[in-house]
Every structure is written in structure tokens, then in C-alpha cells.
Design a protein around this motif. Structure first.
Motif, PDB file in Angstrom:
ATOM      1  N   THR A 120       0.842  -1.193   0.000  1.00  0.00           N
ATOM      2  CA  THR A 120       0.000   0.000   0.000  1.00  0.00           C
ATOM      3  C   THR A 120       0.883   1.251   0.000  1.00  0.00           C
ATOM      4  OG1 THR A 120      -0.086   0.175   2.404  1.00  0.00           O
ATOM      5  CG2 THR A 120      -1.756  -1.218   1.355  1.00  0.00           C
ATOM      6  N   PRO A 121       0.330   2.384  -0.396  1.00  0.00           N
ATOM      7  CA  PRO A 121       1.115   3.620  -0.389  1.00  0.00           C
ATOM      8  C   PRO A 121       1.658   3.964   1.002  1.00  0.00           C
ATOM      9  CG  PRO A 121      -0.883   3.926  -1.662  1.00  0.00           C
ATOM     10  CD  PRO A 121      -0.975   2.577  -1.010  1.00  0.00           C
ATOM     11  N   GLU A 122       0.875   3.696   2.035  1.00  0.00           N
ATOM     12  CA  GLU A 122       1.333   3.993   3.399  1.00  0.00           C
ATOM     13  C   GLU A 122       2.515   3.099   3.779  1.00  0.00           C
ATOM     14  OE1 GLU A 122       1.588   6.039   6.862  1.00  0.00           O
ATOM     15  OE2 GLU A 122       0.295   6.493   5.181  1.00  0.00           O
ATOM     16  N   THR A 123       2.437   1.835   3.415  1.00  0.00           N
ATOM     17  CA  THR A 123       3.519   0.897   3.701  1.00  0.00           C
ATOM     18  C   THR A 123       4.781   1.291   2.942  1.00  0.00           C
ATOM     19  OG1 THR A 123       1.897  -0.857   3.992  1.00  0.00           O
ATOM     20  CG2 THR A 123       4.170  -1.536   3.706  1.00  0.00           C
TER      21      THR A 123
ATOM     22  N   SER B  99       8.415   2.327   4.475  1.00  0.00           N
ATOM     23  CA  SER B  99       9.628   1.628   4.051  1.00  0.00           C
ATOM     24  C   SER B  99      10.694   2.613   3.593  1.00  0.00           C
ATOM     25  CB  SER B  99       9.319   0.658   2.914  1.00  0.00           C
ATOM     26  OG  SER B  99       8.470  -0.349   3.349  1.00  0.00           O
ATOM     27  N   ILE B 100      10.285   3.627   2.865  1.00  0.00           N
ATOM     28  CA  ILE B 100      11.223   4.647   2.395  1.00  0.00           C
ATOM     29  C   ILE B 100      11.797   5.424   3.570  1.00  0.00           C
ATOM     30  CG2 ILE B 100      11.395   6.818   1.111  1.00  0.00           C
ATOM     31  CD1 ILE B 100       9.340   5.567  -0.869  1.00  0.00           C
ATOM     32  N   GLN B 101      10.955   5.780   4.520  1.00  0.00           N
ATOM     33  CA  GLN B 101      11.432   6.509   5.689  1.00  0.00           C
ATOM     34  C   GLN B 101      12.368   5.653   6.533  1.00  0.00           C
ATOM     35  OE1 GLN B 101       8.478   8.502   8.014  1.00  0.00           O
ATOM     36  NE2 GLN B 101       7.585   9.524   6.245  1.00  0.00           N
ATOM     37  N   MET B 102      12.037   4.381   6.697  1.00  0.00           N
ATOM     38  CA  MET B 102      12.907   3.484   7.459  1.00  0.00           C
ATOM     39  C   MET B 102      14.275   3.394   6.778  1.00  0.00           C
ATOM     40  SD  MET B 102      11.259   2.066  10.153  1.00  0.00           S
ATOM     41  CE  MET B 102      12.009   0.496  10.480  1.00  0.00           C
ATOM     42  N   ALA B 103      14.291   3.244   5.476  1.00  0.00           N
ATOM     43  CA  ALA B 103      15.549   3.146   4.735  1.00  0.00           C
ATOM     44  C   ALA B 103      16.348   4.437   4.840  1.00  0.00           C
ATOM     45  CB  ALA B 103      15.277   2.809   3.277  1.00  0.00           C
ATOM     46  N   SER B 104      15.664   5.557   4.783  1.00  0.00           N
ATOM     47  CA  SER B 104      16.326   6.856   4.873  1.00  0.00           C
ATOM     48  C   SER B 104      16.996   7.044   6.233  1.00  0.00           C
ATOM     49  CB  SER B 104      15.308   7.965   4.631  1.00  0.00           C
ATOM     50  OG  SER B 104      15.879   9.229   4.861  1.00  0.00           O
ATOM     51  N   VAL B 105      16.286   6.724   7.285  1.00  0.00           N
ATOM     52  CA  VAL B 105      16.841   6.874   8.635  1.00  0.00           C
ATOM     53  C   VAL B 105      17.984   5.883   8.841  1.00  0.00           C
ATOM     54  CG1 VAL B 105      16.340   6.666  11.100  1.00  0.00           C
ATOM     55  CG2 VAL B 105      14.749   7.860   9.607  1.00  0.00           C
TER      56      VAL B 105
ATOM     57  N   GLU C 191       9.390   7.104  16.676  1.00  0.00           N
ATOM     58  CA  GLU C 191      10.785   6.670  16.832  1.00  0.00           C
ATOM     59  C   GLU C 191      11.659   7.134  15.679  1.00  0.00           C
ATOM     60  OE1 GLU C 191      12.048   5.627  19.533  1.00  0.00           O
ATOM     61  OE2 GLU C 191      10.160   5.248  20.571  1.00  0.00           O
ATOM     62  N   LEU C 192      11.126   7.145  14.462  1.00  0.00           N
ATOM     63  CA  LEU C 192      11.907   7.651  13.338  1.00  0.00           C
ATOM     64  C   LEU C 192      12.211   9.132  13.505  1.00  0.00           C
ATOM     65  CD1 LEU C 192      10.292   5.820  10.295  1.00  0.00           C
ATOM     66  CD2 LEU C 192      12.471   5.316  11.409  1.00  0.00           C
ATOM     67  N   ASP C 193      11.227   9.899  13.976  1.00  0.00           N
ATOM     68  CA  ASP C 193      11.466  11.320  14.243  1.00  0.00           C
ATOM     69  C   ASP C 193      12.514  11.506  15.331  1.00  0.00           C
ATOM     70  OD1 ASP C 193       9.681  12.157  12.301  1.00  0.00           O
ATOM     71  OD2 ASP C 193       8.016  12.413  13.717  1.00  0.00           O
ATOM     72  N   ALA C 194      12.442  10.686  16.362  1.00  0.00           N
ATOM     73  CA  ALA C 194      13.419  10.780  17.453  1.00  0.00           C
ATOM     74  C   ALA C 194      14.816  10.430  16.950  1.00  0.00           C
ATOM     75  CB  ALA C 194      13.010   9.857  18.600  1.00  0.00           C
ATOM     76  N   ALA C 195      14.917   9.453  16.054  1.00  0.00           N
ATOM     77  CA  ALA C 195      16.213   9.085  15.493  1.00  0.00           C
ATOM     78  C   ALA C 195      16.787  10.222  14.660  1.00  0.00           C
ATOM     79  CB  ALA C 195      16.078   7.825  14.632  1.00  0.00           C
ATOM     80  N   ARG C 196      15.937  10.857  13.867  1.00  0.00           N
ATOM     81  CA  ARG C 196      16.391  12.013  13.073  1.00  0.00           C
ATOM     82  C   ARG C 196      16.878  13.135  13.976  1.00  0.00           C
ATOM     83  NH1 ARG C 196      11.434  11.374  10.493  1.00  0.00           N
ATOM     84  NH2 ARG C 196      11.594  10.014   8.706  1.00  0.00           N
ATOM     85  N   GLN C 197      16.124  13.417  15.023  1.00  0.00           N
ATOM     86  CA  GLN C 197      16.497  14.479  15.954  1.00  0.00           C
ATOM     87  C   GLN C 197      17.811  14.161  16.674  1.00  0.00           C
ATOM     88  OE1 GLN C 197      15.176  17.541  16.428  1.00  0.00           O
ATOM     89  NE2 GLN C 197      13.928  17.024  14.657  1.00  0.00           N
ATOM     90  N   ALA C 198      18.047  12.910  16.967  1.00  0.00           N
ATOM     91  CA  ALA C 198      19.274  12.527  17.656  1.00  0.00           C
ATOM     92  C   ALA C 198      20.507  12.794  16.796  1.00  0.00           C
ATOM     93  CB  ALA C 198      19.221  11.051  18.034  1.00  0.00           C
TER      94      ALA C 198
END
Length: 62
Positions: free
Chosen positions: A2-5, A9-15, A53-60
Motif C-alpha cells: 500500500t502507499p502507506e507501507t 519503508s522509504i522513511q525506514m531506509a532513509s533513517v 521513533e523515526l522522528d526521534a532518530a532524526r532528531q538525535a
């Protein structure tokens, strides 16, 4: 997929890429901790926690 999935996946790969490229140190360790929590949330299918958690990882890494 799905588009959300796909978006997750793209955000997970980016982080993940940003974590791997970061220099060693406490910021990288903290970011990796949050990334691993995002992976756990993905396994548990908790989208809200994944984004948090992805946002927190980016902020870290800032």
C-alpha cells in the motif's frame, strides 16, 4: 504494498542510511536505539510508534 507501507519503508531506509553515515559517538548510538525501536514497532504494526521513533532518530542525529 500500500502507499502507506511504501512511505514507511522509504522513511525506514532513509533513517537507516543516515544512521550508518553518521560518525561514531553518542548521537549515532541514540539514533540507532530509536531506529531499533521503530523496527520493533513495525513488527508490532504500531504505525504511530514507528513515526515517533523515526522522528526521534532524526532528531538525535542533528
Amino acid at each position: 504494498m500500500t502507499p502507506e507501507t511504501r512511505k514507511l519503508s522509504i522513511q525506514m531506509a532513509s533513517v537507516w542510511s543516515a544512521c550508518n553515515k553518521a560518525p561514531a559517538g553518542p548521537k549515532k548510538n541514540k539514533a540507532l536505539k530509536h531506529y531499533l525501536l521503530a523496527e520493533k514497532a513495525q513488527y508490532e504494526e504500531d504505525e504511530t510508534m514507528i513515526y515517533r521513533e523515526l522522528d526521534a532518530a532524526r532528531q538525535a542525529l542533528v
